[in-house]
Enzyme design. Structure first.
Site, PDB file in Angstrom:
ATOM      1  N   SER A   1      43.918  51.323  58.761  1.00  0.00           N
ATOM      2  CA  SER A   1      44.781  52.269  57.692  1.00  0.00           C
ATOM      3  C   SER A   1      45.821  53.256  58.662  1.00  0.00           C
ATOM      4  CB  SER A   1      43.731  53.237  57.154  1.00  0.00           C
ATOM      5  OG  SER A   1      42.819  53.792  57.834  1.00  0.00           O
TER       6      SER A   1
ATOM      7  N   HIS B   1      43.175  48.409  52.538  1.00  0.00           N
ATOM      8  CA  HIS B   1      44.742  48.517  52.554  1.00  0.00           C
ATOM      9  C   HIS B   1      45.158  47.053  52.637  1.00  0.00           C
ATOM     10  CE1 HIS B   1      45.387  52.692  53.463  1.00  0.00           C
ATOM     11  NE2 HIS B   1      44.136  52.857  53.852  1.00  0.00           N
TER      12      HIS B   1
ATOM     13  N   LYS C   1      44.051  52.630  45.691  1.00  0.00           N
ATOM     14  CA  LYS C   1      45.046  52.317  46.324  1.00  0.00           C
ATOM     15  C   LYS C   1      46.096  51.629  45.731  1.00  0.00           C
ATOM     16  CE  LYS C   1      42.770  53.224  50.936  1.00  0.00           C
ATOM     17  NZ  LYS C   1      42.962  54.883  50.774  1.00  0.00           N
TER      18      LYS C   1
HETATM   19  N1  PMP Z   1      38.272  52.140  53.695  1.00  0.00           N
HETATM   20  C1  PMP Z   1      39.390  52.223  54.184  1.00  0.00           C
HETATM   21  C2  PMP Z   1      39.720  51.382  55.379  1.00  0.00           C
HETATM   22  C3  PMP Z   1      40.160  53.327  53.779  1.00  0.00           C
HETATM   23  O1  PMP Z   1      41.407  53.696  54.195  1.00  0.00           O
HETATM   24  C4  PMP Z   1      39.941  54.183  52.649  1.00  0.00           C
HETATM   25  C5  PMP Z   1      40.667  55.205  52.079  1.00  0.00           C
HETATM   26  N2  PMP Z   1      41.120  56.019  53.077  1.00  0.00           N
HETATM   27  C6  PMP Z   1      38.392  53.743  52.058  1.00  0.00           C
HETATM   28  C7  PMP Z   1      37.596  52.925  52.684  1.00  0.00           C
HETATM   29  C8  PMP Z   1      37.927  54.662  51.228  1.00  0.00           C
HETATM   30  O2  PMP Z   1      38.382  54.410  49.891  1.00  0.00           O
HETATM   31  P1  PMP Z   1      38.435  55.471  48.896  1.00  0.00           P
HETATM   32  O3  PMP Z   1      39.920  56.347  48.776  1.00  0.00           O
HETATM   33  O4  PMP Z   1      38.675  54.628  47.479  1.00  0.00           O
HETATM   34  O5  PMP Z   1      37.208  56.053  48.581  1.00  0.00           O
END
Ligand code: PMP
Length: 395
Positions: free
Chosen positions: A184, A212, A243
């Site tokens: 990410s 992502h 997302k």
């Molecule tokens: N896993 C990854 C790789 C992420 O980038 C994120 C969000 N930043 C999450 C999990 C968490 O997802 P959520 O925002 O739906 O809680």
């Protein structure tokens, strides 16, 4: 009041953040999270949202949410396992399983919850979690909740992963390799075919957090597993509904057995109220949209290519990004935050990302291009990057 209640120990830490130049206030949006927004009272081009496909404020999504509210109300009313599970929740999982081309899907209230709940449920003492060193915080926290031993392998380094597997195969019951599908903060894609081959060679399980990659990579956004044609060879695939899907929630795709077990031991499902109907109605609509057209993913990729080409032509370092995530790497923490502030003053919002979200000395402006941006907006953003880069003598 005693010293403890004045929280002086926290005030000192907050002052440290200020001294390091990384203190920030929460941003406030007036209106929907779109390509152009009013943020803290100023109109800016938004290059920091995870709303990859522009679905968060799409009329079809809003209509579906409103219809779900009309029929089901605004709250699920209970945790899923007691009486918070409605027929639209079931429909959501069926749609997602079809979309992901997996046997079953279990949806949690967020991607974070999904990692926190799933990793601890599928591992125990006597197992080893083998995690890429750049994995997301929710994987790290989820792993901490597990009683399994933990170790890391160097980022995307198959040789190191093999060494770890070889050294530990006989010491543990199950080995679980965990990797982000798309990282990410850098936008690079995990070397999944190699990871899966090693997992098969050493009898390890694989867990891919594709927060992502889902809605971004593969056919119609089916994700990193689809991108590499690895269906049936990854045990647990995580996706988020917050997302590209534009709403809230997170899920794990895999086998029926996995789902059966998580419905008994996925703790957020047992102890936290389930997703509200409005969210579920919109999620279901988003999955239908993705399965019926590539219009959104096509636009995302053409915008991303356009922006990345222009930014790298200016001479900025965008690392090894292979996806729409475009990190403009500045390095120094304070300089990164200064760059972000100057972009904002010039009408472009890109959040500065610094330690501890990324390693020290790798501060960056993480640009998120979406399907919702117009060419004019992207051109304006590039122009402002050039101006600020020159002002700060980085170009
Ligand atoms: N896993 C990854 C790789 C992420 O980038 C994120 C969000 N930043 C999450 C999990 C968490 O997802 P959520 O925002 O739906 O809680």
């Amino acid at each position: 009041m005693s010293n403890v209640h004045e929280l002086n120990f926290l005030k000192e830490k907050i002052q440290e953040l200020k001294d390091q130049g990384v203190y920030r206030r929460l941003p406030i949006l007036e209106g929907a999270n779109e390509a152009e927004v009013i943020l803290n009272g100023k109109r800016v081009i938004n290059l920091s949202s995870n709303n990859y496909l522009g679905l968060a404020n799409h009329p079809r999504m809003k209509k579906a949410a409103i219809e779900a509210v009309e029929k089901y109300g605004v709250g699920a009313g209970a945790v899923r396992t007691i009486i918070g599970n409605m027929d639209i929740h079931e429909e959501m999982e069926q749609l997602l399983a079809e979309f992901k081309r997996e046997e079953a899907v279990m949806v949690y209230q967020s991607g974070f919850n999904c990692n926190a709940g799933t990793i601890q449920a599928i591992t125990e003492k006597g197992d080893l979690i083998i995690s890429d060193e750049l994995n997301h915080a929710s994987i790290i926290d989820g792993s901490r909740l597990s009683r399994a031993d933990k170790t890391v392998f160097k980022h995307a380094d198959l040789n190191h992963l093999e060494e770890v597997l070889k050294a530990n195969r006989d010491k543990y019951r199950n080995l679980l390799i965990i990797t982000d599908g798309v990282f990410s903060m850098d936008g690079d894609i995990a070397p999944l075919p190699g990871i899966v081959e090693l997992a098969e060679k050493y009898g390890a399980m694989t867990y891919v957090d594709d927060a992502h990659g889902s809605g971004v990579l593969g056919e119609s956004g089916r994700g990193t597993v689809d991108h590499f044609g690895l269906h049936g060879r990854v045990d647990f695939t995580i996706g988020t509904l917050s997302k590209a899907i534009g709403v809230i929630g997170g899920y794990v795709a895999g086998s029926e057995t996995m789902k059966e077990w998580l419905s008994h031991r996925g703790r957020p499902l047992l102890f936290s109220t389930y997703l509200p109907p409005a969210a579920v109605g919109a999620i279901n609509e988003a999955v239908r949209i993705l399965m019926s057209t590539t219009e959104f993913t096509d636009r995302l990729w053409s915008n991303a290519r356009y922006f990345k080409d222009k930014i790298s032509q200016l001479g900025f370092n965008i690392g090894n990004s292979q996806t729409p995530i475009t990190p403009v790497i500045i390095g120094d923490e304070a300089k990164t935050m200064e760059f972000s502030k100057k972009l904002f003053d010039n009408g472009v919002f890109v959040s500065g990302i610094v330690f501890p979200t990324v390693p020290k000395g790798t501060g960056r402006l993480r640009c998120m291009v979406t399907a919702g941006h117009t060419t004019e907006q992207l051109d304006k953003a590039v122009e402002v990057f050039k101006k600020v880069g020159e002002e700060l003598k980085l170009l």
